[in-house]
Design an enzyme around this catalytic site. Sequence first.
Site, short mmCIF file in Angstrom:
data_model
loop_
_atom_site.label_atom_id
_atom_site.label_comp_id
_atom_site.label_asym_id
_atom_site.label_seq_id
_atom_site.Cartn_x
_atom_site.Cartn_y
_atom_site.Cartn_z
N GLU A 86 28.51 29.01 9.14
CA GLU A 86 27.98 30.29 8.68
C GLU A 86 28.70 31.51 9.26
OE1 GLU A 86 25.83 31.00 6.46
OE2 GLU A 86 24.68 29.19 6.06
N SER A 121 -32.42 5.13 24.60
CA SER A 121 -32.63 4.52 25.93
C SER A 121 -31.55 4.87 26.94
CB SER A 121 -32.70 2.99 25.78
OG SER A 121 -33.80 2.61 24.99
#
Length: 678
Positions: free
Chosen positions: A82, A342
């Site tokens: 680029e 319980s």
Amino acid sequence: MKRLWPLFLVVTLLAGAAARDGVDDWVARTELPALIVDSSVELRDRNGELLRVYTVADGLWRLPVSRADVDTRYVDMLLAYEDKRFWHHGGVDAVALIRAVMQAAWYGRIVSGGSTLSMQVARLLEDGGTGAWTGKLRQMRVALALERRIGKDAILNLYLQLAPFGGNIEGVRAASLSYFGKEPARLSPAQAALLVSLPQSPETRRPDRHPQTALAARQRVMQRALRDGVLQAEDIAAAIYDPVPKQRFGFPALAPHAADRGRARMPDRQRLTLTLDAGLQARLEDLAELSLRGKSERLSIAILVADHRNGEILASVGSRRYALGRAQGFVDMTRALRSPGSTLKPLVYALGIDQGLIHPETLINDRPVAFGRYAPQNFDGHFRGEITVSQALQLSLNIPVVLLTEEIGPGRLMAALRRSGAAPVIPGGKPGLAVALGGVGVTLRDLVQLYAGLAQGGQAVRLHMVPGGGAPGPRIVSRSAAWQVGHILSGLVPPDGEPRNHLAYKTGTSYGHRDAWAVGFDGAHVIGVWIGRPDGTPVPGVFGGDLAAPVLFKAFQRLKPALDPLPPPPPETLILGTADLPQPLQRFRGRHAVFEAAPDAPKLAFPPDGARLALEGGGLTIKLRDGAPPFTVMADGAAVLTGQYSRQINLGPVGNGFINLAVIDAKGRSDRVQLQIE
């Protein structure tokens, strides 16, 4: 040549700007766009692995990234393809620009635009176009200003974060996670080349939609890199075996409920670290889904794992799946108030041990009992008679624990629960005896926190999900009481098919079969499991032992290969058999409980209690129901008949006046009435 005039005009305007005001002044007066980029919030686990990523406001995946986070080969290929002179130009590459003009003149069309990475960043920051000459001029001006004000490294980092990669993917890190399922720190040459090629035409080169176009673009980048010495010939050859991805990977979305909560608590944090373990979290989310496969779609599940040595939460599964549906998957069931069934019984027994009311080998009577109008029943409706406290806890009997709660006091039970770090909610505000059987609202996190404290020798442990958030809590029960309860629970038989590994665990089922629970611990970790319907409707036939307990054991197996051993008893622990205990500890009986006769105990059907009878010289005949023969009949404390098998017995003359009549069966059970004979 008409198509070339914008390019020539850009060059002319740039030169004119330089001549008119001077380049320095022109650049200095440039108003830059906002340089702070909105990035996705990310949550990481204790090891730095991604747990969850959120999109930014416009629905884009854009993760924070810098040059240090990216494979150096990618950066080298990017610059070679680029912007070769990136490190040397001032934002506008005059050489590239002149070359672009000459190529355009030669070919009669624009072959290359001469844009630098700095100019591309300028365009990305302002979301500007690339074709209009005004846009190109603006990009040049902003690129020059960026170079002077923030420098090369910052510009490169902005490109790495803003470059488009197709769809709603921006930035090389988001692209690498989406297309390759991994961070960009280590990329193959082929992967790096694909990422370099995508921003030039992100939609037409998307590998998940246009694989052949993406492959060709990747190849062009690799050939350029080979020509410039960035890659070697063997890299090109190896790329043949590295196909372009045909579909995108999903971004991590582990522990969604915990992540949402963490983000809400710290909304200004871009990156949050939690104590969770991503691998364990993924395994338990899979277990949650697997455990309910084939069951009602209305069922949900929650699993919470913590290290009770430091309070760190290692995994938090809030629902069956994080989705809309009948299971209400967006509801975090680790924090929902439910009846614990319980599961509070171990705390009751530990408090009873601490108060000197019981010992694990104390005998306690499991028989019908009433506290005023409250008459608790065992879950199965049966009674066991005299058994040890250890047996009563392992069998999860209701009557013994209510007897003990009545002696301890429900208020003290709730105070101990709060000391553990839980936040119980009492229906009506005032606790009664039913709290021992689940008549209170708690969360899964509350229960895990309670059991973490029991596992830590009775010392409260503050569970936390943010590193450094734990601190020791107050003492819940004594070391010896906590050990005794843990020792009892470790003797429970495991569910069918699970190893007998002495995991200390307890199950629970709430009233109406609305909640199934299982909570357990070893020497290092504690895990809690809840299964039920988030809307609180009953689930017929659901039991904690059948549904939640197997998940608990499998969760421990997914946590680690073997359990850590439970600690030895503290020196002060009293370990004796029933007969060797001090006399007050050998048997327990509630002081205010009224025991009722067993349903099959003998009953004097006739005459009824309080009857007035005129015998007129005849003998008294009594009629019996139930009971086990032979029977003994007593009048005013003296045996008048023994060894009777008939249920209709004539006692002969008994005299006039009041008489106390009793019958005792072969099992020692009795019934009595008071009569008045005339």
